[in-house]
Every structure is written in structure tokens, then in C-alpha cells.
Design a protein around this motif. Structure first.
Motif, PDB file in Angstrom:
ATOM      1  N   LEU A  95       0.679  -1.526  -0.102  1.00 24.30           N
ATOM      2  CA  LEU A  95       0.254  -0.010  -0.630  1.00 24.30           C
ATOM      3  C   LEU A  95       0.826   0.962   0.058  1.00 24.30           C
ATOM      4  O   LEU A  95       1.458   1.277   0.811  1.00 24.30           O
ATOM      5  N   SER A 135      -6.296  -0.959   6.113  1.00 25.47           N
ATOM      6  CA  SER A 135      -5.643  -1.756   5.938  1.00 25.47           C
ATOM      7  C   SER A 135      -5.179  -2.833   7.316  1.00 25.47           C
ATOM      8  O   SER A 135      -4.675  -2.625   8.527  1.00 25.47           O
ATOM      9  N   PHE A 142      -1.961  -6.347   2.920  1.00 22.15           N
ATOM     10  CA  PHE A 142      -0.732  -5.682   2.725  1.00 22.15           C
ATOM     11  C   PHE A 142       0.864  -6.198   3.502  1.00 22.15           C
ATOM     12  O   PHE A 142       0.439  -5.978   4.476  1.00 22.15           O
ATOM     13  N   HIS A 170       3.233  -0.852   3.673  1.00 17.58           N
ATOM     14  CA  HIS A 170       2.151   0.067   4.103  1.00 17.58           C
ATOM     15  C   HIS A 170       3.379   1.178   4.092  1.00 17.58           C
ATOM     16  O   HIS A 170       4.400   1.560   5.291  1.00 17.58           O
TER      17      HIS A 170
END
Length: 536
Positions: free
Chosen positions: A402, A424, A429, A432
Motif C-alpha cells: 500500500l 489496512s 498488505f 504500507h
């Protein structure tokens, strides 16, 4: 019922790979030859010429021999290549004649005991036909790009399925994605450091070191920009950014590398409303309390949406122009989907039968005025994530990362709960990546045994002179290694680089400056494992 698409044969796949390789070779040789001819043309008209364009043209002749070889293998553009070689020979012969005339005139002057220096003989033709030759080479280069893109799309559509069938029962192979993360450049900002060009020069030098010592010759798979690319969002400020990226693109292209570019905007990539008491801007501070207002923001054509779109107009124009500046690079990105707001996107990057998903979300669309971290009203909303495919799209990728400009702690406290709970979420993910704070920081957290959530806050490459905290300015960037091993386990490693004035802005390993514990061998962090994003 329609018939399913036929599975290509091994021979068809091999032929497509061969055509792709040849097209890339033609593209690279054309690019090198065009550059060499442009240098010769500039030398030809240099006042008081100090360099001999004839020697430069001789280098072009040698490159033209390489062009003939790769074109014969590619089996396209043969006629253009032969015409180019013939024209180049004519240009070289004509320049040789001019130099002979110049030498003869000089000898005649000496026999007459005239103490005059050599006058540069200017050709009657302004460029000796070099510009026409460059035009032909650009046509051939365009053909090569078209062939390459066609082959890449064919392979992206057919080869993954075929490889999967071929590898049934065979041990899985590992895969590595190298991601170069840059952010907070602030090019053109009023408070940019006066020595930013020197810092960028040091960065370019260090990048070659990283490519040699850490990547060990492997290409970059992705260039990720995490916002605050320029100063105040005006269109003309994107020009130096484009020039900087073009320079790196040319350097990588000569190596045969074509890393696609992805980016998200920051709060300095927008133009703030001139009216500081704009009623729309004031109303947006309470977006969390007003569901009707949220609908207005994410519905095209409303006054609130127009305010946001107009603010990011310069960024959006720059982003749309990148495909023209970097032809072919984005063809490596599959299923590229643009979202509701400027800068929202989802894209997949395939390598070695493995798909890495990249999600970018605009965290700055509410940053239309000065915002303090403790009183932030910034947000990343479900509507943004769902518009680019949401959880279902992420579940189709082998792994996902991300990109946002702002770290999670800069979001409004209510939105932060929603962001970590529905966007999130732990395990969605692998990493990030964000920026904004100008300081490199990596955090990994897990609550009550749940899956990990990892955040990398990237350094500022050449940003502001002084922070609000009056801390000493430090610059940096990060190389990220995302890896799937042969057992299917995913992990990432960070290779943070920093530079400060004490070392003349020379970039080095970030050894402990920002809490990193780096390997003595290669300057990277320990492996941080994460779960595959793929559902089922």
C-alpha cells in the motif's frame, strides 16, 4: 456457447519471447544512436568548434552496424535500417569532404604565409541531413516499442497459465521484487535547500552503488513515489520533476531496465484554494459527522468534488503525461485501475509467475489547509479503496503493498480506526509505504497474536531546509526487497540510505540513526515475514 481461448504452444511462446528480446534490442540501439547523432549535430554547429563531429559520427557508424544485426534478427524495420545506414554513410562522407576542403584551404593559407587561423567550414546544408536521419530512427524506435508492447501483452495474457501447466509437479521457484522508494522531494518549493542539485547528484552516485552492491546487477522492478514531489502544486513546478525522472529513465534504459512508475500525491502536490474561508473547505473538516457530505465528496460533478479535482489538476496532468515520457514502462503493469480521486489506483506487477499488487490511495485530498498532527481531519476512506477493487481485488494478488503520503497517525482518530479496521487490516498488505514526516522509520505491530501490520515511513530525498521541530536536516531514500521463497513464504527487507551535511551530503547506510539494525554484509534489515494476500 463461445469457445475458450486456445492454449498457445511452446513454440509460439518461445517465438514471442524471441521477438520481445529483439524488439528491446532495436529500441535500445535506436535510442543510443539518436543520442549520438544529436551530439554530433550540436558539435557540428558549436562556435569555434573544439570537438570533431567526424569522430562522433564514426561512433554512430559502429552503432549502425549493431542496428543492422538486431534488425535482421527482429525481422521488422529492415528497409528503414538500411536507409538509415545509407544516409549515415552519406553524412559521414560529406563531412569528410568538408574537412578535406578545410585542410586544403589551411594549407593554401600557409603557402601564402598568411598568419590567419583555421576558419571552421560551415556546411551549406544546416545539419548535413542528420535531423532527417534522426527522424527515421525515431520511426524505427516507435515500431520496436509497438512490437515490444504487443509481445508483453501476449505473454501477460497467455504465458502465466502455460507456465503453471508446465511446472505442475516441479519445485516452485523463488521471486524477488526490487522497489525504489522516493518521496518528499519538494522540487520548486520556496523553502527547498539551495544545494538540492548537489544532493540529487550525490543520490545518483549512491544509486549506482546500491545497484552494484545490493541489487548485484538485478533491475529495479518498480519506482514508487510517495508524494510531496513538488512545492505548491502548480503545473510548471512538475517540469524539474519530469527532467529528473527522464534522466534516470535514460540511464536505466541504456541498461535494458524499464521499471514502471507509480505515485501518490502529497499535500504539496495540490494547489490550495485562494480563499482561506471557502465554505466548502470549512465544511470538509466535519466530513466524519456528515454522511451526506461524504456522498458529495465522492460523487462526480458536485461542488466539493470540483474543489478537490481542481486542487490536484497539475498533479493529474503530470501523471497522465508520464506514459508519453516513459513509453512502454507502464505496459508491465497489469489491470491498472484508476480510482475515484486523483492519485487513487490499483496495479499488478507480474514476475516469474508471481503477482505483486500495488494499491495507491490519496491521503491528502482533505489537506487543503494547514493541518496539525494532533488536530488532523485527514482521511483515507472506504469509498476510495472499494473503487479500485477493494478486498476482493487484493485477494486475487499473491501479495500486496500500500502506498499513501501520510502515515496512519496523521489521519483523524475516527478515520484511523476505520482505516486499520477495514482497509489496512492485518495481513492484507505486506508493507504500507508512506512519507510526509521526512524521517525514515519502520514499525511492525501485532495485537493479541493477530497478523502483523508493517509501516515504512520514507525519508525526504531533498526536501525542506528546516522542520517545524528545528531538527537538523537529513535526506534519504529506501530500497525495498520483497521476496517469495521457493516454499511460498513472503518477506521484505529494507535498505535505508541517509545523507547529512556532516558528510557533504554523501549517502550512506542508515546505521542506527533511525533505529535500524542493519546487516554488516549488505546494509539491510532482517527479513520480516508476512502473509500472502491471495484468498483461498
Amino acid at each position: 456457447m463461445g469457445q475458450s481461448e486456445r492454449t498457445p504452444t511452446m513454440r509460439e511462446t518461445q517465438d514471442t519471447w524471441a521477438a520481445l528480446f529483439c524488439a528491446r534490442q532495436v529500441e535500445v540501439v535506436c535510442y543510443q544512436l539518436i543520442n549520438c547523432l544529436q551530439i554530433a549535430c550540436s558539435e557540428l554547429h558549436e562556435p569555434g568548434r573544439t570537438k570533431d563531429p567526424f569522430n562522433t559520427l564514426l561512433r554512430c557508424v559502429h552503432q549502425a552496424d549493431s542496428l543492422k544485426q538486431v534488425v535482421d534478427q527482429a525481422r521488422f524495420g529492415v528497409d528503414i535500417a538500411e536507409q538509415c545506414i545509407f544516409s549515415l554513410s552519406a553524412v559521414t562522407d560529406r563531412l569528410h569532404e568538408l574537412q578535406a576542403e578545410q585542410l586544403s584551404a589551411h594549407q593554401q593559407e600557409r603557402s601564402n604565409d598568411e598568419p590567419r587561423g583555421i576558419d571552421v567550414v560551415q556546411p551549406t546544408e544546416p545539419d548535413l541531413g542528420i535531423l532527417a536521419l534522426i527522424g527515421m530512427l525515431r520511426d524505427l524506435e516507435t515500431q520496436a516499442i509497438q512490437v515490444r508492447i504487443k509481445c508483453e501483452r501476449w505473454l501477460a495474457r497467455h504465458e502465466p497459465t502455460q507456465r503453471k501447466k508446465q511446472r505442475t509437479g516441479l519445485p516452485a521457484q523463488g521471486c524477488v521484487f526490487w522497489v525504489l522508494v522516493l518521496g518528499d522531494l519538494h522540487l520548486g518549493a520556496k523553502d527547498s535547500p539551495t544545494d538540492w542539485e548537489h544532493i540529487l547528484d550525490q543520490f545518483r552516485r549512491d544509486l549506482q552503488t546500491v545497484e552494484h552492491e545490493i541489487l548485484k546487477g538485478s533491475p529495479w522492478d518498480l519506482l514508487a513515489l510517495v508524494g510531496d514531489l513538488i512545492g505548491q502544486g502548480q503545473t510548471d513546478q512538475f517540469t524539474p520533476l519530469g527532467e529528473m525522472l527522464d534522466e534516470h529513465w535514460r540511464y536505466w534504459r541504456e541498461k535494458g531496465w524499464e521499471p514502471p512508475l507509480v505515485a501518490v500525491p502529497g499535500n504539496h502536490d495540490l494547489v490550495r484554494p485562494s480563499d482561506s474561508v471557502d465554505s466548502r473547505m470549512i465544511a470538509l473538516r466535519d466530513i466524519y459527522k456528515n454522511p451526506k457530505l461524504q456522498k458529495q465528496v465522492f460523487r462526480k460533478g458536485t461542488n466539493y468534488r470540483k474543489l478537490i479535482d481542481d486542487s490536484f489538476r497539475g498533479y493529474q496532468d503530470w501523471w497522465e503525461g508520464q506514459s508519453k515520457r516513459w513509453p512502454g514502462a507502464d505496459s508491465r503493469l497489469g489491470s491498472l485501475t484508476h480510482g475515484i480521486l486523483p492519485g487513487d489506483f490499483a496495479a499488478s506487477l507480474e514476475k516469474d509467475d508471481t503477482v505483486l499488487g500495488i494499491v495507491g490511495l490519496n491521503s491528502a485530498f482533505l489537506h487543503l489547509e494547514n493541518v496539525k498532527k494532533t488536530k488532523s481531519h485527514l482521511a483515507i476512506c472506504d469509498q476510495q479503496f472499494n473503487a479500485i477493487g477493494g478486498p476482493r481485488w487484493c485477494g486475487k494478488q499473491d501479495a500486496c503493498i500500500l502506498l499513501t503520503h501520510h502515515p496512519p497517525e496523521w489521519l483523524h482518530k475516527e478515520n484511523r480506526k476505520n482505516f486499520t479496521g477495514s482497509i489496512s487490516t492485518p495481513g492484507r498488505f505486506g508493507l504500507h509505504i508512506c512519507g510526509h514526516q521526512h524521517v525514515s522509520l519502520s514499525t511492525t505491530s501485532s495485537r493479541q497474536g493477530s497478523l502483523k501490520r508493517s509501516v515504512l515511513t520514507n525519508s525526504s530525498l531533498c526536501g525542506r531546509v528546516v522542520f517545524a521541530t528545528n531538527k537538523r536536516r537529513i535526506h534519504g531514500y529506501t530500497a525495498v526487497k520483497i521476496e517469495r521463497d521457493k516454499d511460498g513464504k513472503w518477506s521484505y527487507r529494507l535498505f535505508p540510505r541517509i545523507a547529512d551535511l556532516a558528510f557533504g551530503w554523501e549517502f550512506k547506510r542508515d546505521n542506527g540513526r533511525n533505529g535500524y539494525l542493519l546487516s554488516e554484509a549488505d546494509g539491510g534489515t532482517e527479513k520480516e515475514e508476512f502473509k500472502s494476500s491471495r484468498s483461498g
